[in-house]
Design an enzyme around this catalytic site. Structure first.
Site, PDB file in Angstrom:
ATOM      1  N   PHE A 128       0.838  -1.209   0.000  1.00 28.01           N
ATOM      2  CA  PHE A 128       0.000   0.000   0.000  1.00 28.01           C
ATOM      3  C   PHE A 128       0.873   1.259   0.000  1.00 28.01           C
ATOM      4  O   PHE A 128       0.876   2.045  -0.959  1.00 28.01           O
ATOM      5  CB  PHE A 128      -0.935  -0.068   1.210  1.00 28.01           C
ATOM      6  CG  PHE A 128      -1.461   1.254   1.681  1.00 28.01           C
ATOM      7  CD1 PHE A 128      -2.146   2.104   0.817  1.00 28.01           C
ATOM      8  CD2 PHE A 128      -1.278   1.650   3.000  1.00 28.01           C
ATOM      9  CE1 PHE A 128      -2.634   3.333   1.260  1.00 28.01           C
ATOM     10  CE2 PHE A 128      -1.769   2.861   3.445  1.00 28.01           C
ATOM     11  CZ  PHE A 128      -2.431   3.712   2.578  1.00 28.01           C
ATOM     12  N   ASN A 170       8.194  -9.516  -2.030  1.00 24.40           N
ATOM     13  CA  ASN A 170       7.939 -10.960  -2.199  1.00 24.40           C
ATOM     14  C   ASN A 170       6.459 -11.242  -2.443  1.00 24.40           C
ATOM     15  O   ASN A 170       6.058 -12.396  -2.582  1.00 24.40           O
ATOM     16  CB  ASN A 170       8.450 -11.762  -0.994  1.00 24.40           C
ATOM     17  CG  ASN A 170       7.656 -11.502   0.276  1.00 24.40           C
ATOM     18  OD1 ASN A 170       6.805 -10.609   0.309  1.00 24.40           O
ATOM     19  ND2 ASN A 170       7.932 -12.263   1.318  1.00 24.40           N
ATOM     20  N   VAL A 184      13.258 -10.010   1.182  1.00 22.46           N
ATOM     21  CA  VAL A 184      14.478  -9.343   1.666  1.00 22.46           C
ATOM     22  C   VAL A 184      15.007  -9.950   2.963  1.00 22.46           C
ATOM     23  O   VAL A 184      16.089  -9.582   3.418  1.00 22.46           O
ATOM     24  CB  VAL A 184      14.299  -7.808   1.831  1.00 22.46           C
ATOM     25  CG1 VAL A 184      14.073  -7.155   0.483  1.00 22.46           C
ATOM     26  CG2 VAL A 184      13.207  -7.455   2.819  1.00 22.46           C
ATOM     27  N   ILE A 229      20.202  -9.986  -0.183  1.00 27.60           N
ATOM     28  CA  ILE A 229      19.805  -9.202  -1.358  1.00 27.60           C
ATOM     29  C   ILE A 229      21.024  -8.617  -2.039  1.00 27.60           C
ATOM     30  O   ILE A 229      22.008  -8.259  -1.384  1.00 27.60           O
ATOM     31  CB  ILE A 229      18.816  -8.054  -1.010  1.00 27.60           C
ATOM     32  CG1 ILE A 229      19.306  -7.185   0.148  1.00 27.60           C
ATOM     33  CG2 ILE A 229      17.448  -8.572  -0.724  1.00 27.60           C
ATOM     34  CD1 ILE A 229      18.398  -5.994   0.418  1.00 27.60           C
ATOM     35  N   LEU A 280      10.625  -0.576   3.455  1.00 29.31           N
ATOM     36  CA  LEU A 280       9.240  -0.600   3.922  1.00 29.31           C
ATOM     37  C   LEU A 280       8.706  -2.011   4.105  1.00 29.31           C
ATOM     38  O   LEU A 280       7.622  -2.185   4.653  1.00 29.31           O
ATOM     39  CB  LEU A 280       8.328   0.139   2.932  1.00 29.31           C
ATOM     40  CG  LEU A 280       8.368   1.658   2.999  1.00 29.31           C
ATOM     41  CD1 LEU A 280       9.485   2.195   2.134  1.00 29.31           C
ATOM     42  CD2 LEU A 280       7.044   2.240   2.578  1.00 29.31           C
ATOM     43  N   TYR A 325       5.512  -7.520  15.731  1.00 27.82           N
ATOM     44  CA  TYR A 325       5.633  -6.310  14.908  1.00 27.82           C
ATOM     45  C   TYR A 325       6.364  -5.211  15.684  1.00 27.82           C
ATOM     46  O   TYR A 325       7.348  -4.639  15.201  1.00 27.82           O
ATOM     47  CB  TYR A 325       4.236  -5.839  14.499  1.00 27.82           C
ATOM     48  CG  TYR A 325       4.230  -4.676  13.532  1.00 27.82           C
ATOM     49  CD1 TYR A 325       4.740  -4.809  12.241  1.00 27.82           C
ATOM     50  CD2 TYR A 325       3.698  -3.448  13.908  1.00 27.82           C
ATOM     51  CE1 TYR A 325       4.727  -3.737  11.353  1.00 27.82           C
ATOM     52  CE2 TYR A 325       3.678  -2.379  13.029  1.00 27.82           C
ATOM     53  CZ  TYR A 325       4.193  -2.532  11.748  1.00 27.82           C
ATOM     54  OH  TYR A 325       4.165  -1.460  10.875  1.00 27.82           O
ATOM     55  N   TYR A 378      24.319   0.765  12.843  1.00 28.31           N
ATOM     56  CA  TYR A 378      25.030   0.920  11.556  1.00 28.31           C
ATOM     57  C   TYR A 378      25.447   2.371  11.347  1.00 28.31           C
ATOM     58  O   TYR A 378      26.484   2.649  10.756  1.00 28.31           O
ATOM     59  CB  TYR A 378      24.167   0.432  10.388  1.00 28.31           C
ATOM     60  CG  TYR A 378      24.463  -1.003  10.005  1.00 28.31           C
ATOM     61  CD1 TYR A 378      24.083  -2.057  10.834  1.00 28.31           C
ATOM     62  CD2 TYR A 378      25.143  -1.307   8.821  1.00 28.31           C
ATOM     63  CE1 TYR A 378      24.369  -3.367  10.498  1.00 28.31           C
ATOM     64  CE2 TYR A 378      25.432  -2.624   8.479  1.00 28.31           C
ATOM     65  CZ  TYR A 378      25.042  -3.644   9.313  1.00 28.31           C
ATOM     66  OH  TYR A 378      25.333  -4.943   8.973  1.00 28.31           O
TER      67      TYR A 378
END
Ligand code: UDP
Length: 312
Positions: A12, A33, A58, A62, A74, A146, A160
């Protein structure tokens, strides 16, 4: 012109981002995917030579040949319906998927933009929520896969940044709605509109006194692109400050669809946040951005979309 990888680009929000990036002249490599993303969200882009679609998960390694200027990550199922069905995939894409995307960013010298969420605040005890609030999350509850995956993704992103000097952006997205939401994903805006259009009962969970602050997708995308183009490396809330109870939302949806659907009260899901509203001070100060589309206007556009999808 930049070359930008968008993971979850067939979803979306991702598909709207792909549209806007192409509109402003960028090249887009969309990786998805199709677990919750859909080809119909991006098929209008297949004729554009600046758009490439790669079907890939992912969470597995990748690689993208050629130069990459930015990776917008996202990819993640985001609906409570998915939380029940595919919790392990959600944890994997938030952790392994984010790791793979950060590895690609490091290798390419690219910017890394993480799509995080207001869910990092859990069931918030501070209201509205500023970025400095650490949240109130149940680590083993039905939304934990989540919330904790996104919290881990933020932690990995800042690691990172600090350890490898990757140029990072972190957006905390608040309830976003609009055309191309999955009709069956159980989110409140899409569910209420479809129920109202079909004349079916509007399913209100609990008493409907819990609040959310709904952001129309065009505002969300504009805010995210402003963040991408800024040099601000800390989390930024992007959402709408207008807060509504779920019952008020039902009333608005019934009004704009002219529907006679009845209200049906259902049990409130466990750990359903009682309130949510972004503090947009940072977005205004750092990005000179604020949303412009009011709930009613956005609901009308979304209802037009679903009426077309349903053939009504
Ligand atoms: N909700 C509802 N009826 C529905 C779907 C959702 O009352 O058919 C409520 C849900 O309990 C929550 C709010 O609407 O309080 C927003 O739910 P959604 O799944 O859209 O997003 P999130 O809970 O992740 O903010």
């Amino acid at each position: 012109m930049a070359r930008i990888v968008v993971t979850g680009g067939a979803g979306f929000l991702g598909s709207h981002l792909c549209d806007q990036l192409l509109d402003r002249g960028d090249q887009v490599v969309c990786i998805d995917n199709l677990r919750t993303g859909r080809v119909e969200n991006i098929e209008h882009l297949f004729g554009d030579r600046r758009f490439t679609f790669v079907r890939h998960d992912v969470s597995s390694h990748i690689w993208v040949p050629g130069p990459v200027d930015a990776i917008m990550h996202l990819a993640s199922p985001a609906s409570p319906v998915d939380f029940e069905k595919i919790p392990i995939q959600i944890l994997k894409v938030g952790s392994l998927g984010t790791h793979n995307c950060l590895g690609l960013a490091l290798e390419k010298g690219a910017k890394f933009h993480l799509n995080s969420t207001s869910e990092v605040y859990g069931d918030p005890q501070v209201h509205p929520q500023p970025e400095t609030y650490w949240g109130n999350v149940n680590p083993i509850g039905p939304r934990s896969m989540y919330d904790e995956a996104k919290r881990f993704a933020e932690a990995l992103t800042v690691a990172y940044h600090r350890h490898h000097d990757v140029d990072v952006r972190i957006v905390r997205t608040f309830n976003t709605y609009g055309p191309r939401m999955r009709p069956d994903d159980g989110r409140v805006v899409s569910s209420f509109i479809i129920q109202a259009l079909k004349g079916e009962p509007i399913t209100i969970f609990g008493e409907g006194q819990q609040t959310r602050s709904f952001c129309y997708v065009d505002d969300q995308v504009e805010g995210q692109l402003k963040l991408l183009d800024s040099d601000y490396q800390s989390p930024v809330n992007i959402g709408n400050e207008s807060e509504f109870t779920i019952r008020e939302l039902a009333t608005e949806v019934l009004a704009i669809t002219n529907s006679k659907s009845e209200l049906a009260f259902m049990p409130l899901p466990t750990d359903d946040p009682t309130q949510r509203r972004p503090d947009l001070t940072v977005a205004r100060r750092e990005l000179d951005w604020e949303p412009t589309i009011a709930l009613r206007e956005g609901l009308v556009k979304t209802a037009e979309h679903f009426a077309a999808v349903l053939g009504l």
